[in-house]
Design an enzyme around this catalytic site. Structure first.
Site, PDB file in Angstrom:
ATOM      1  N   LYS A  42     120.665  27.027 -15.127  1.00  0.00           N
ATOM      2  CA  LYS A  42     119.229  26.959 -15.034  1.00  0.00           C
ATOM      3  C   LYS A  42     118.697  26.445 -13.836  1.00  0.00           C
ATOM      4  CE  LYS A  42     118.450  27.529 -19.620  1.00  0.00           C
ATOM      5  NZ  LYS A  42     117.305  28.449 -20.161  1.00  0.00           N
ATOM      6  N   SER A  99     114.202  20.400 -24.094  1.00  0.00           N
ATOM      7  CA  SER A  99     114.884  18.958 -24.102  1.00  0.00           C
ATOM      8  C   SER A  99     116.473  19.415 -23.554  1.00  0.00           C
ATOM      9  CB  SER A  99     114.883  18.392 -25.568  1.00  0.00           C
ATOM     10  OG  SER A  99     115.561  19.513 -26.349  1.00  0.00           O
TER      11      SER A  99
END
Lengths: 375, 375
Positions: free
Chosen positions: B69, B101
């Site tokens: 990511k 989250s």
């Protein structure tokens, strides 16, 4: 093992030769970094020392058989093949033998199989079944013995009498030392290349490592790494568990007399061994290792957990010892602060292996284990 | 997020451009191999299929923030900086916002901090405390919301109104897709270089990968990898958990209609998301992904354990999904056997991330967990 009289001299150039011999058989394991762990090491001490570190990790846990031992074992076999008369005299048919229940057993089994040579491994009857299975999985013949060194050696002698196999000890031989030392050469080259790619700013104009710290059990790897650094200006340190006197090299280095026996059940089970004579001659007599530092089992497990959490690598407890020294040993940290100053050190840490059972891991992580001080 | 009208076209060349943009900020993660795991994959099936595999693993678990990511997040910020008027209009002072989250929250926080830009992260109140702490640790402002998507989006909208921050979604944007795709380019280059070093014999004269299999959640990474392979002849496959309908992409690919909602508590918690629209346009409409395969949670945990034992890498359950497909999905194995024949396939497996708590690991390893069929 090839006769020692045929071994190359214990020099950096001989380590480079060893590397060429084993290159086709072993992995060039990756070197990884972690800015969060480097930052933590630069602030983690409970004491006053505030050394600055940039940490580099040589991942021999990704080596074949999961440990650096593959290097020494492949080198031992290659050197045997070069011993005058060994091949011609049917040495390859008679095979090799060692007594070990650890990484050396698997490494020798693999290296022998890769050469079509029989391997006989003498293991205590009480060895963990997965270790026995793993060794057999590499095609070795496992022969059981009692647990004491006298019992093991008696069985090994019998195997040699029966088969004519050549003994390949785990660390106390020049060919093993030179083989293990190849990781040190790679480490130096890899960090230089990574620094060159990063450019001058991040590396503050440096061209390579300032120091390497490695675990010390029998000392084969540590002394090989020390040879690989001779003449480079890179300082080499040894690290040990302090539990139940497993810090034999540290004590010997201080007293000037090699400690010949250790009886410790430290969690770092690869480091329960006293330093061998040949490693000692390099480490102490030639002073190619600058010093030793030891850590508690609790600190070893704390460091091991950080390796999992921050670096995402599976390492065995023995591998966590040098990281634990960098993070928690105040003597080491104060020394680095003084020697390195504002500049800080680019410190190479050797992750020696990753062979730990998931059961053992589960216990350490779920139940806290010896090192979890948060519970 | 930069306005989509300013995004580069979704092509392999744009992935290469993205790579140049993020090169200073992300790791070139290592690629590792394992002859034992390749051998196991070539024999492990319970069914009749006997495909031949040589496995290559791209270790994005070693990426910054422990997951791929970071690539998309850094690319999103770099692209924002290039959007006409964003910097001049005070965009950097107003910052960026996302609701997550997971790994995207930490990645965006890191990328924002590296650029001196505020990051606002909307997280459910019930998020695990270590995840909240980790996100705050990267300097982000955490804002809590309820757990439903409606509640999260309402809070996010409010943050945007209050701060003027720009929304950076986790996957459904061209700049994210192109950023994640950079791992695919690296993977191709690294395997080519490793094969060249090994020489022709081991690689059977091959020059690179035959196929890549990656996990599919929102599809940003899978579609980016697919773009990175366009025109190379390398086939790309998606992998998903089958538990409670988390195989939405597989079902959508079969029916021709994208599945827009998923409600699964699969152990592969990064893959509980339906595929986004932009990824879908690449994956399905342009047919740059050749097919999808799914596996049970038990097989995911089995594969995860093998990664720890054999490869010595810490991966999160989502990362184990493509390995589980290669080892245990009979449809995939039969397809490979048929397509690859005697020659076999050099198969690239993407390890997407390594963020798993030691508590969770401890439970999986000590108590058996969902996947341990040996107890």
């Amino acid at each position: 093992m090839a006769d020692q009289s045929t071994s190359p001299p214990l020099t950096r150039a001989s380590v480079a030769e060893a590397r060429e011999l084993i290159r086709p058989f072993v992995h060039r394991t990756p070197v990884i970094t972690s800015s969060s762990l480097s930052a933590l090491a630069s602030t983690s001490g409970q004491g006053k020392a505030r050394p600055k570190f940039r940490l580099w990790f040589k991942c021999e846990n990704f080596q074949k058989v999961g440990a650096f031992k593959a290097r020494g074992a492949f080198h031992a076999i290659e050197r045997l093949k070069k011993e005058p008369g060994w091949l011609a005299g049917g040495g390859a048919e008679r095979g090799v033998v060692t007594h070990s229940s650890g990484n050396h057993a698997q490494a020798l089994s693999l290296a022998a199989r890769a050469n079509g040579i029989p391997a006989y491994i003498v293991m205590p009857t009480i060895s963990a079944p997965p270790k026995i299975a793993a060794t057999k999985g590499y095609g070795a013949t496992v022969i059981f013995s009692g647990s004491t060194s006298v019992e093991r050696e008696a069985v090994t002698t019998k195997v040699i009498e029966d088969t004519g196999a050549r003994l390949v000890p785990p660390y106390d031989h020049p060919d093993i030392v030179l083989g293990q030392g190849t990781l040190g050469l790679e480490f130096q080259e890899q960090v230089e290349a990574m620094m060159a790619e990063e450019g001058g700013e991040k590396t503050r104009g440096k061209k390579g490592l300032d120091a390497i710290i490695a675990p010390c059990g029998g000392g084969g790897m540590l002394s090989g790494v020390a040879l690989s650094c001779e003449g480079t200006g890179i300082r080499v340190f040894g690290s040990e568990p302090s539990y139940q006197g497993a810090d034999d090299a540290k004590r010997g280095y201080k007293s000037g007399v090699r400690v010949e026996a250790v009886s410790s059940l430290t969690v770092a089970d690869g480091l329960r061994t006293p330093v061998g004579r040949i490693p000692w001659s390099i480490i102490y007599e030639r002073r190619l290792v600058s010093g030793f530092y030891s850590v508690s089992d609790a600190d070893i497990v704390r460091a091991m957990k950080l390796a999992y959490e921050r670096l995402k690598v599976v390492i065995e407890p023995s591998s966590a010892v040098p990281l634990a020294v960098a993070l928690y040993n105040e003597d080491f940290r104060a020394m680095v602060e003084q020697e390195a100053g504002e500049e800080g050190w680019d410190l190479g840490i050797v992750f020696s292996g990753g062979n730990v059972s998931l059961d053992a891991l589960g216990k350490l992580f779920a139940d806290g284990g010896v090192g979890d001080e948060s519970k």
